[in-house]
Write a protein that holds these residues in place. Structure first.
Motif, short mmCIF file in Angstrom:
data_model
loop_
_atom_site.label_atom_id
_atom_site.label_comp_id
_atom_site.label_asym_id
_atom_site.label_seq_id
_atom_site.Cartn_x
_atom_site.Cartn_y
_atom_site.Cartn_z
N UNK A 24 0.81 -1.22 0.00
CA UNK A 24 0.00 0.00 0.00
C UNK A 24 0.84 1.27 0.00
N UNK A 25 2.17 1.16 0.23
CA UNK A 25 3.00 2.37 0.29
C UNK A 25 3.75 2.56 -1.02
N UNK A 26 4.35 3.74 -1.16
CA UNK A 26 5.12 4.04 -2.36
C UNK A 26 4.45 5.07 -3.23
N UNK A 27 5.19 5.65 -4.18
CA UNK A 27 4.69 6.74 -5.00
C UNK A 27 5.50 6.83 -6.29
N UNK A 28 5.03 7.61 -7.28
CA UNK A 28 5.71 7.69 -8.57
C UNK A 28 7.12 8.26 -8.50
N UNK A 29 7.45 8.98 -7.44
CA UNK A 29 8.80 9.51 -7.29
C UNK A 29 9.85 8.43 -7.14
N UNK A 30 9.40 7.22 -6.77
CA UNK A 30 10.33 6.11 -6.56
C UNK A 30 10.69 5.42 -7.87
N UNK A 78 9.14 16.44 -3.17
CA UNK A 78 8.33 16.23 -4.38
C UNK A 78 8.67 14.90 -5.02
N UNK A 79 7.72 14.39 -5.84
CA UNK A 79 7.97 13.17 -6.60
C UNK A 79 9.16 13.36 -7.53
#
Length: 511
Positions: free
Chosen positions: A427-433, A479-480
């Motif tokens: 459920x964690x994480x984002x496009x910046x990764x 920011x991402x």
């Protein structure tokens, strides 16, 4: 948090109705009430037109019941019944009568109807199809969906975007509601998390409609959605009377000329997640840079300067992370294969380690059982073969995991861990990764957890969750776009703090 199939949700509905001795329409009323309260708490009686598009099954019944509650609260509504079949559920018909009793007359839409006008500032409630959709929508219903999607209105989908089946990709990608928000009942749906099907909603939220808690707890599911309460019990607290040897000695193997940074990031993440000792094994060219950039780690070097030609270490590691920046030089390939034959320590295999396994499937049998493999989609394709869609991909990956008794971490927007036929969706994480080195950091974190004594599946689940949480914290600061892999490492400590944050008044006893 469990992810139920459509069949299991129907089973939960029936079980709840029988155990609680309520009529089925009472469960529909609960659903509609939860939908209404969510909307009302945000709209607060705002003067806006709410257009409800309701099918003639139970999903449509939820929409019809919601329309009644909205009207009773004074909202301006327009109700459209999408008349796609002559069959109607009994609870839909019951709620339709209740609506008419209040002098609310819906508009019936058929295959020859004129598309209703939808203003960009309207709110559209999509209750056309539910989770039981088992065939493509009729062409005219598809055109209605296209019309709704083109309206620029805020679209709130009930349970699941209409046109999206619960157990496969859509028949026609144009004939699926593009929901601004989905209010899903009780449990999330697997289609929310897969690349080909997750694109049909911007956000989703769960509404508790009171399905039987005992059933929800005891029913076994094929997939689970990893949230904080699932991950917390895995954590192993550090002991007061302990030392660096208590938390394991990890070995990080990889690197080649120009790619030593991958080992540096993996080793740094391994230490930061809590491994007591870390030794890096790299070609000679990486010695000085690693000793300078990562003074906490020990470094062993190969006799070759630019690539690894053999892997010989004078100790038995507690866990091994291997493959990052390794390259595919023929001597490196041979060294990797020989190392697999002679090693019995648990492993995390990434990057070129996976590419070598794909080109030399005979090596796979030498991978220690319950090792963790961390492919991105292209690396996974090399391992398991091409797939026709995301559901086929999952079946192929599960078969590979089971046959080779390994744990697969399929990296993506919702990284998915597969082990022994069961899947865990992160459920964690984002496009910046989505940035260079992020995977090296993950490999180091899982390796570090395994070195501390976490079982491989525990390390994979906990590591993936913590990795995503560190990325979320990092992105919230910079920011991402500006998030780098080293920024993820810098926030591993903050992720631990966030994960185990306690109320200020609570006193934490000494270990």
């Amino acid at each position: 948090m469990k992810i139920f199939t459509a069949e299991q949700i129907y089973k939960a509905d029936k079980f709840t109705i029988a155990k609680q001795q309520i009529p089925s329409d009472a469960l529909m009323e609960r659903a509609a009430t939860q939908l209404f309260e969510w909307m009302h708490s945000r709209l607060q009686g705002a003067e806006v037109t709410i257009q409800l598009f309701c099918g003639i099954g139970n999903n449509g019944g939820d929409g019809i019941a919601l329309a009644r509650l909205l009207k009773e609260a004074g909202y301006n509504i327009k109700v459209h019944v999408v008349n796609y079949s002559e069959k109607r559920s009994k609870d839909f018909l019951l709620n339709l009568e209740r609506l008419k009793d209040r002098k609310i007359w819906p508009e019936f839409l058929n295959d020859d109807c004129v598309m209703p006008e939808i203003a960009p500032n309207d709110i559209v409630v999509d209750a056309i199809f539910g989770i039981g959709l088992n065939r493509a929508p009729s062409e005219w219903v598809g055109k209605l969906i296209l019309h709704i999607n083109a309206s620029q209105a805020f679209v709130l989908a009930v349970d699941i975007p209409s046109g999206l089946p619960g157990n496969r990709i859509p028949w026609n990608t144009d004939h699926v509601i593009r929901a601004s928000y989905v209010l899903s009942f009780q449990v999330p749906k697997l289609v929310f998390f897969l690349p080909e099907t997750g694109v049909y909603q911007n956000q989703w939220e769960l509404l508790d409609i009171g399905l039987d808690a005992e059933f929800m707890h005891t029913e076994e599911t094929e997939y689970e959605f990893l949230v904080k309460p699932d991950v917390l019990p895995i954590y192993r607290p550090r002991l007061k009377f302990s030392h660096k040897g208590t938390y394991g000695h990890a070995l990080i193997v990889g690197g080649s000329y120009g790619k030593i940074g991958a080992v540096q990031m993996a080793g740094n993440a391994c230490l930061t997640v809590g491994s007591g000792l870390v030794t890096a094994y790299v070609p000679e060219c990486g010695y000085h840079s690693l000793q300078t950039a990562l003074p906490e780690a020990m470094v062993l070097t190969d006799e070759e300067d630019e690539y690894i030609s053999k892997i010989e270490v004078p100790f038995h590691p507690d866990a091994i992370g291997i493959g990052m920046g390794l390259g595919t030089h023929e001597k490196s390939v041979k060294a990797f294969g020989e190392f697999l034959k002679n090693n019995d320590a648990p492993m995390v295999i990434d990057a070129d380690g996976l590419n070598i396994l794909a080109k030399h499937p005979e090596f796979v049998k030498h991978v220690p059982k319950q090792s963790v493999l961390t492919p991105h989609p292209k690396e996974l394709e090399r391992l398991v073969g091409e797939w026709k869609d995301d559901f086929d991909k999952l079946e192929k990956a599960k078969a590979f995991s089971k046959e080779n008794q390994c744990i697969l971490v399929i990296k993506g927007a919702h990284s998915l861990i597969l082990s022994d036929g069961k899947g865990y969706v992160n459920s964690t994480g984002n496009p910046g990764m989505a940035t260079a080195g992020s995977g090296d950091v993950l490999t180091g974190m899982i390796t570090g957890l395994m070195a501390q004594g976490y079982l491989p599946l525990q390390a994979a689940v906990f590591g993936v969750y913590l990795h995503g949480l560190a990325g979320d914290i990092g992105a919230s600061k910079m920011s991402y776009d500006a998030l780098k892999a080293t920024g993820i490492i810098e926030n591993i400590g903050n992720a631990y703090m966030e994960l185990f944050k306690r109320p200020e008044a609570e006193v934490v006893p000494e270990s």
